[in-house]
Enzyme design. Structure first.
Site, PDB file in Angstrom:
ATOM      1  CE  LYS A  45      -4.344 -10.530  -5.133  1.00  0.00           C
ATOM      2  NZ  LYS A  45      -4.248  -9.082  -4.981  1.00  0.00           N
TER       3      LYS A  45
ATOM      4  CD  GLN B 180      -2.432  -6.005  -4.854  1.00  0.00           C
ATOM      5  OE1 GLN B 180      -3.221  -6.849  -5.286  1.00  0.00           O
ATOM      6  NE2 GLN B 180      -1.901  -6.092  -3.657  1.00  0.00           N
TER       7      GLN B 180
ATOM      8  CG  ASP C 242     -10.267  -6.613  -3.437  1.00  0.00           C
ATOM      9  OD1 ASP C 242      -9.820  -7.595  -2.813  1.00  0.00           O
ATOM     10  OD2 ASP C 242      -9.571  -5.866  -4.139  1.00  0.00           O
TER      11      ASP C 242
HETATM   12  N1  GUN Z   1      -3.483  -5.174  -0.967  1.00  0.00           N
HETATM   13  C1  GUN Z   1      -3.276  -5.977   0.110  1.00  0.00           C
HETATM   14  N2  GUN Z   1      -4.311  -6.800   0.307  1.00  0.00           N
HETATM   15  C2  GUN Z   1      -5.198  -6.517  -0.670  1.00  0.00           C
HETATM   16  C3  GUN Z   1      -6.477  -7.068  -1.008  1.00  0.00           C
HETATM   17  O1  GUN Z   1      -7.012  -7.964  -0.355  1.00  0.00           O
HETATM   18  N3  GUN Z   1      -7.064  -6.512  -2.100  1.00  0.00           N
HETATM   19  C4  GUN Z   1      -6.500  -5.505  -2.825  1.00  0.00           C
HETATM   20  N4  GUN Z   1      -7.174  -5.028  -3.846  1.00  0.00           N
HETATM   21  N5  GUN Z   1      -5.323  -4.992  -2.533  1.00  0.00           N
HETATM   22  C5  GUN Z   1      -4.685  -5.502  -1.466  1.00  0.00           C
END
Ligand code: GUN
Length: 298
Positions: free
Chosen positions: A53, A97, A120
């Protein structure tokens, strides 16, 4: 094999390029989008995602802020960080996350994020805005699936869609997005009776259950378009080797029946981070009262 392969990797690269072009235009106005990613603990899979990311954020011309906290971080300290990021004008998007270590209340933390910075789309306000057809931040993976489907079909209006899986991250928001695009939507899950027959009625199948190769060709209507959200690692065939990555769809049998299908890897996966960048750009435009980028939102 008869199915067209939907190339998510190539499409994601196009989305990232569009984002980068827009970010370059914002730079002329002295605006630089910033994305803060918070990771608690040292789950290896999460660390890989977070690194990726950060790298793609910078490549798109945005500012990346990474906050790595120890696994035993107190909830109050995490909430204090979220509060600081909410107030920081250089931060347009905040992602915490998941999963968080067990002692931390995920709902509490997610709902502490400023909804306008919730890239998100997990905040309860964004969930409600999406469900009522209002302008929301939309979860990245379902947004990526929607973009692939719109690109494939043009209009989704009148299509029958079955979403297999009812998670808050994918299944439920996916169903809302398909409904918004005028599909007839069914959510199937582990308790659905005769699930094969339900799936066989669908023009569009979204598989998001987290069970390796569960949806087979026998479950599909000939010509159905299949979007595979699953990423599962099979046990290694020999000791010391890495198991193969597969989706929630049995690709070999499904691709003989489907009209189009996303592969794993190289399908939905790359779209998730591309949509995270798109959401960060969208949040930045909204925060500055500017027009939103076309084709990058729901
Ligand atoms: N963990 C796995 N997929 C995601 C996501 O799309 N967003 C977040 N914040 N954590 C994750």
């Amino acid at each position: 094999m008869s199915a067209t392969i939907i190339d998510g990797k190539a499409f994601a690269a196009e989305v990232r390029a569009k984002v980068a072009t827009h970010v370059a235009k914002l730079a002329e106005q002295g605006i630089k989008p910033g994305l803060a990613v918070v990771i608690v603990g040292d789950d290896p899979a999460s660390q890989v995602y977070v690194r990726s990311k950060g790298k793609q954020t910078v490549e798109a011309g945005m500012e990346s802020f990474e906050h790595k906290l120890p696994a035993d971080t107190a909830e109050a300290d995490l909430l204090a960080l979220v509060d600081r990021l909410n107030k920081d004008p250089a931060v347009n998007g905040i992602l915490v996350q998941l999963p968080l270590p067990e002692h931390l209340n995920e709902d509490l933390v997610i709902n502490a994020i400023d909804p306008a910075k919730d890239v998100d789309g997990f905040h309860i306000s964004n969930v409600g805005l999406l469900a009522t057809g209002q302008k929301a931040m939309v979860p990245c993976t379902p947004l990526g699936c929607l973009m692939l489907l719109r690109d494939h079909f043009g209009s989704l209006s009148g299509k029958t869609a079955v979403v297999v899986g009812r998670s808050n991250i994918v299944g439920k928001p996916m169903a809302q997005l398909l409904l918004r695009d005028s599909c007839t939507v069914t959510i199937a899950h582990s308790r659905t009776k005769d699930i094969e027959d339900v799936v066989r009625g669908a023009d569009i199948v979204i598989a998001a259950v987290g069970r390796a190769e569960m949806v087979t060709g026998e479950w599909l209507k000939p010509g159905a378009v299949v979007i595979d959200v699953g990423i599962n690692r099979l046990p290694p065939v020999e000791e010391g080797a890495k198991g193969r990555l597969v989706g929630d769809v049995d690709f070999a049998s499904a691709s003989a029946v489907a009209g189009a299908i996303t592969p794993v890897p190289g399908g939905v996966g790359p779209m998730t981070i591309a949509c995270l960048l798109a959401n960060t750009l969208t949040a930045t435009c909204r925060a500055n009262g500017l027009d939103e980028p076309e084709g990058l939102t729901a």
